[in-house]
Design a protein around this motif. Structure first.
Motif, short mmCIF file in Angstrom:
data_model
loop_
_atom_site.label_atom_id
_atom_site.label_comp_id
_atom_site.label_asym_id
_atom_site.label_seq_id
_atom_site.Cartn_x
_atom_site.Cartn_y
_atom_site.Cartn_z
N LEU A 144 0.84 -1.20 0.00
CA LEU A 144 0.00 0.00 0.00
C LEU A 144 0.87 1.25 0.00
N THR A 145 1.93 1.23 0.78
CA THR A 145 2.87 2.37 0.81
C THR A 145 3.44 2.62 -0.59
N GLN A 146 3.87 1.54 -1.24
CA GLN A 146 4.42 1.66 -2.59
C GLN A 146 3.36 2.09 -3.58
N GLY A 147 2.14 1.58 -3.40
CA GLY A 147 1.05 1.96 -4.29
C GLY A 147 0.71 3.43 -4.18
N LEU A 148 0.71 3.96 -2.96
CA LEU A 148 0.44 5.38 -2.77
C LEU A 148 1.50 6.24 -3.43
N LYS A 177 1.56 10.20 -4.25
CA LYS A 177 1.39 10.66 -2.89
C LYS A 177 2.71 10.61 -2.11
N SER A 178 2.85 11.56 -1.21
CA SER A 178 3.97 11.56 -0.27
C SER A 178 3.62 10.62 0.88
N VAL A 179 4.43 9.58 1.08
CA VAL A 179 4.03 8.52 2.00
C VAL A 179 5.25 7.89 2.66
N LEU A 225 -5.79 -0.59 -4.41
CA LEU A 225 -5.99 -0.42 -2.97
C LEU A 225 -5.64 1.00 -2.55
N ALA A 226 -4.53 1.51 -3.05
CA ALA A 226 -4.11 2.87 -2.69
C ALA A 226 -5.16 3.89 -3.12
#
Length: 552
Positions: free
Chosen positions: A84-88, A93-95, A414-415
């Motif tokens: 999810l972090t990678q998808g954002l 997105k900044s994540v 998902l993101a």
């Protein structure tokens, strides 16, 4: 069916990540250099001065990642959180992800490393799974220093009149070793140094691990260490670590370990990996300091909670959120075809009761929720479609995730769903299950009924006596951390689904005064696991070039 562990390992190890220099990760976060202490080419510690930088206020939105009731092999919660972090990041997105440090217990035991897997890992995974930056060593050393000071005090005359039979502080090591669960020690000396029973617990179960994870700064860490209760006097008064002059030397051992670790995911997305408390006898999430920093450095912070929503997630909302002031913006509920089917005792539709209950739990805490269906390569499409349809019927947002096999690309849907859900609910009002004014018995009852679905709670005489003693000592207002099995919503690991009409049995209570909670124990908690007959240790080796193999 799901992809086998061996197949997952092969996939992971045959796709080595091209790691970015840690300075590149620092630049991604616009993290000022004066707050970075570089440790090798791919890692760094982040200094606490960042927390006071008025130019970097907390701006991010916290997303908690939890799961439905797990199977023994887990449901890919860590993989999904990393994906999810990678998808954002892929959708602009900044994540940053804030995740727990792995324990050597599962690394060499049954589940394997806890750095993710496939195309969704935190890197360098092998180093993170092993010694990393020495945090676990520091915690183990601080824990055992206090144990040594206790026995030294007994040896040199016991000026505090500490009752040896009341000592609750064990020893610790970060390895599965069942032979050390129960030991007898002898301090020597003329009065109170005779044999006494004690034991070892694994470092992830140490109260110092929980303390480090909950500390909001260096002075807060000092205060928490000072108030650790290790036993009582013969007159029945609590004895604290500060009375043994233990606070200062423990601080010295922990001063570097207090700093969060900056690394990256397998796609070069920033990651803060720090602390690793259990999610049954402790609160089961990464450090509050790493979360504070993440909220200063990124627009979205992904934070994994241990085990399922009835354990790590509940503890975040009832222990971490009130203590830290961090209010999550949304929750992601990871589930798998295997998890739902297992909870239905082989029947998918019957297992929907468990999925539905976990959705209800998240909503009960006031958080917008997205169900992440972690898809494995051999999952039948028609079965996954049934899970999707159930989510629609529940009015739950959902998305399939293929983070293990496809990394961020497999988690883009998902993101996007998570971002849509947060934007549609810009001002959520997350709540705790109970208030500080509730008694410990009331707090346990509210969690048992409101989260687990129990009808009643039954306390043993010993548990009631300890609750009364802790209240007399001034700890009656602490939040409660209920330690129970992760394999059922109930306290019976063999009771699947979403059982009702059952009674939660609290057979013991322990005090974590430094961490700041009471541990209510239901059943038997394994604080020092043992290695299985065929452990993962047999798969781990080093090749001719010094690379560790078989770790994932």
């Amino acid at each position: 069916m799901t992809i086998s562990k061996n197949s997952q390992n092969a996939l992971s190890e045959n796709q080595p990540a091209a790691l970015l220099p840690i300075q590149t990760i620092v630049k991604k976060l616009a993290l000022p250099e004066q707050y970075v202490e570089q440790l090798g080419p791919y890692g760094a510690k982040v200094k606490l001065g960042l927390l006071e930088d008025v130019a970097l206020p907390r701006r991010g939105k916290m997303i908690l990642v939890t799961a439905t009731t797990p199977t023994t092999s887990g449901e890919g919660k860590t993989v999904t959180a990393i994906g999810l972090t990678q998808g954002l990041e892929r959708i602009g997105k900044s994540v940053v992800i804030t995740s727990r440090e792995p324990s050597l217990g599962p690394v060499f035991g049954m589940k394997g490393g806890a750095a993710g897997g496939g195309r969704a890992r935190v890197e360098p995974a092998d180093k993170i799974n092993l010694h990393f930056h020495g945090d676990f060593h520091a915690i183990t050393s601080a824990h055992n220093l206090l144990a040594a000071l206790i026995d030294t005090h007994l040896f040199h005359g016991n000026d505090l009149d500490l009752d040896p039979a009341s000592i609750t502080w064990p020893r610790s090591m970060d390895m599965n070793d069942r032979a050390l669960r129960r030991i007898v020690v002898q301090a020597g000396g003329k009065r109170d140094g005779h044999d006494r029973a004690t034991g070892f617990l694994i470092t992830a179960a140490s109260e110092i691990m929980a303390i480090l994870a909950l500390a909001t700064g260096r002075e807060n860490l000092r205060a928490r260490l000072a108030r650790i209760v290790i036993g009582s006097t013969r007159a029945g008064e609590p004895v604290r670590a500060e009375q043994l002059d233990a606070t200062g030397p423990m601080m010295a051992l922990l001063t570097d370990a207090l700093l969060p670790n900056l690394v990256q995911t397998s796609e070069g997305t920033p990651a803060l990996v720090h602390c690793g408390p259990f999610a049954n006898i402790a609160h089961g999430t990464s450090s509050v300091l790493s979360q504070y920093m993440g909220l200063q450095l990124a627009d979205y912070v992904i934070n994994e909670c241990g085990f399922a929503s009835d354990l790590g997630f509940e503890k975040y909302m009832d222990i971490v959120m009130p203590a830290s002031g961090i209010k999550p913006a949304a929750a992601v509920l990871v589930t798998t075809l295997k998890s739902v089917t297992t909870q239905g005792e082989g029947n998918l539709e019957r297992g929907f009761a468990n999925l539905g209950k976990h959705i209800q739990i998240l909503r009960g805490f006031g958080l917008p929720t997205v169900v992440a269906i972690n898809q494995f390569p051999n999952d039948a499409p028609e079965e996954l479609a049934k899970i999707e349809q159930f989510c629609r019927e529940q009015g739950a947002n959902f998305a399939l995730s293929q983070a293990f096999s496809k990394g961020g690309e497999g988690a883009v849907a998902l993101a996007e769903e998570v971002v849509r859900t947060i934007e549609a609910n810009p001002e959520p009002k997350p709540i705790s299950m109970y208030g500080p004014e509730d008694s410990a018995e009331e707090k346990i009852g509210k969690v048992a009924r409101g989260v687990y679905g129990a009808k009643d709670v039954e306390f043993s005489d010993e548990a009631r006596a300890k609750l009364a003693k802790f209240a007399e000592w001034g700890f009656g207002a602490l939040p409660v951390c209920i330690a129970k099995t992760q394999y059922s919503l109930s306290d019976d690991p063999k009771l699947p689904g979403a059982p009702t009409g059952w009674t939660l049995h609290i057979n013991d209570v322990s005090l974590s005064a430094g961490a700041g909670f009471l541990v209510a124990i239901s059943g038997s908690m394994m604080l020092m696991p043992g290695l299985p007959k065929e452990s993962r240790a047999a798969l781990i080796d080093v090749d001719a070039d010094g690379n560790v193999t078989g770790m994932s």
